[in-house]
Design an enzyme around this catalytic site. Sequence first.
Site, mmCIF file in Angstrom:
data_model
loop_
_atom_site.group_PDB
_atom_site.id
_atom_site.type_symbol
_atom_site.label_atom_id
_atom_site.label_comp_id
_atom_site.label_asym_id
_atom_site.label_seq_id
_atom_site.Cartn_x
_atom_site.Cartn_y
_atom_site.Cartn_z
ATOM 1 N N GLY A 85 0.792 -1.354 -0.042
ATOM 2 C CA GLY A 85 0.065 0.111 0.028
ATOM 3 C C GLY A 85 0.808 1.264 0.026
ATOM 4 O O GLY A 85 0.519 2.187 0.733
ATOM 5 N N SER A 131 1.462 3.366 -2.495
ATOM 6 C CA SER A 131 1.257 4.439 -3.458
ATOM 7 C C SER A 131 1.010 5.855 -3.057
ATOM 8 O O SER A 131 0.951 7.071 -3.994
ATOM 9 C CB SER A 131 -0.099 3.897 -4.474
ATOM 10 N N THR A 136 -3.521 -0.995 -7.009
ATOM 11 C CA THR A 136 -4.181 -0.307 -8.123
ATOM 12 C C THR A 136 -3.611 1.025 -8.451
ATOM 13 O O THR A 136 -4.033 1.712 -9.250
ATOM 14 C CB THR A 136 -5.969 -0.110 -7.836
ATOM 15 N N ASP A 190 -1.030 -8.016 -4.865
ATOM 16 C CA ASP A 190 -2.514 -8.252 -4.477
ATOM 17 C C ASP A 190 -2.390 -8.747 -3.265
ATOM 18 O O ASP A 190 -2.208 -10.080 -3.413
ATOM 19 C CB ASP A 190 -3.077 -8.604 -5.544
ATOM 20 N N SER A 249 -5.390 0.382 13.365
ATOM 21 C CA SER A 249 -6.277 1.652 13.372
ATOM 22 C C SER A 249 -6.623 1.786 14.730
ATOM 23 O O SER A 249 -7.040 0.899 15.524
ATOM 24 C CB SER A 249 -7.400 1.700 12.312
ATOM 25 N N TYR A 282 -14.208 -2.812 8.966
ATOM 26 C CA TYR A 282 -12.867 -2.518 9.119
ATOM 27 C C TYR A 282 -12.366 -2.624 10.458
ATOM 28 O O TYR A 282 -11.171 -3.178 10.749
ATOM 29 C CB TYR A 282 -12.892 -0.966 8.780
ATOM 30 N N ALA A 283 -13.096 -2.112 11.525
ATOM 31 C CA ALA A 283 -12.792 -2.307 12.833
ATOM 32 C C ALA A 283 -12.503 -3.737 13.543
ATOM 33 O O ALA A 283 -11.440 -4.184 13.919
ATOM 34 C CB ALA A 283 -13.915 -1.809 13.949
ATOM 35 N N ALA A 284 -13.240 -4.699 12.742
ATOM 36 C CA ALA A 284 -12.896 -6.366 12.982
ATOM 37 C C ALA A 284 -11.744 -6.525 12.446
ATOM 38 O O ALA A 284 -10.881 -7.432 13.091
ATOM 39 C CB ALA A 284 -14.139 -6.910 12.550
ATOM 40 N N LYS A 300 -9.053 -4.840 11.475
ATOM 41 C CA LYS A 300 -8.020 -4.359 12.450
ATOM 42 C C LYS A 300 -7.674 -4.582 13.904
ATOM 43 O O LYS A 300 -6.468 -4.934 14.306
ATOM 44 C CB LYS A 300 -8.093 -2.409 12.495
#
Length: 248
Positions: A11, A13, A37, A62, A141, A154-156, A158
Amino acid sequence: MSETPTAVVTGGSGGIGRAIAVALGAQGGRVAVGWSTGEEGAAKTVIDIEGAGGQAMTVHIDVTQPESVDAAFGRVEEAWGQVGVLVNNAGVTGDGLLMRMSDEQWATVVRTNLDGAFHTIRRALPGMVRARAGRIVNVGSVAGITGSAGQANYAAAKAGLVGLTRSVARELAPRSITCNLVAPGPIATAMLDALPEARRHELAASVPLGRLGEPDEVAGVVAFLCSDAAAYITGAVIPVDGGLGMGA
């Protein structure tokens, strides 16, 4: 780890990933900038690393696909030898209220943010184990510590990174391989820039320090954890969140 090792940053980029990659390059390292991407952004990161005095290359990766991870590490190893530093920064969001969240929204976020870290760590470990040295830093996070309404997936994911980090730390400590997690709060990146101004002000006001963080502030902590100075730190969860998650 006295000799500056080869690093892979997923990640890379832009945003936090770019700042981390440049910080590692500024230490004189060789940095493989992983992208999925954002090829153009990764190329810009390479320019910034070289400007900071490091060596750099881009590598398509990926993280949701073990075959892609294996191929990416193979290219880096062919160019520079063993990978001694891994920073898992690749991540996506797919926000939505839980009662309306689709299976795909859940799976996509978990596959990238949690499964992806598992794939890269597993691939990096054989070389680190042989060398009896290595640094792994996962970018989590504050949401993985406090929870976040509308971001259950997202929380799960992280939060899962915390358990993965500490399990890796315990398992690999006898080999002098460290694994730590940095948990940013709201950071001024393109993702936040896309939010309405009122929402950005609201986020900043929720932080005890009263402002958004900067990518370089996260990168400085990650670079330290990847250095010899952090050799006695493993299994740590370090917040870079302006105090937002304190007490959680």
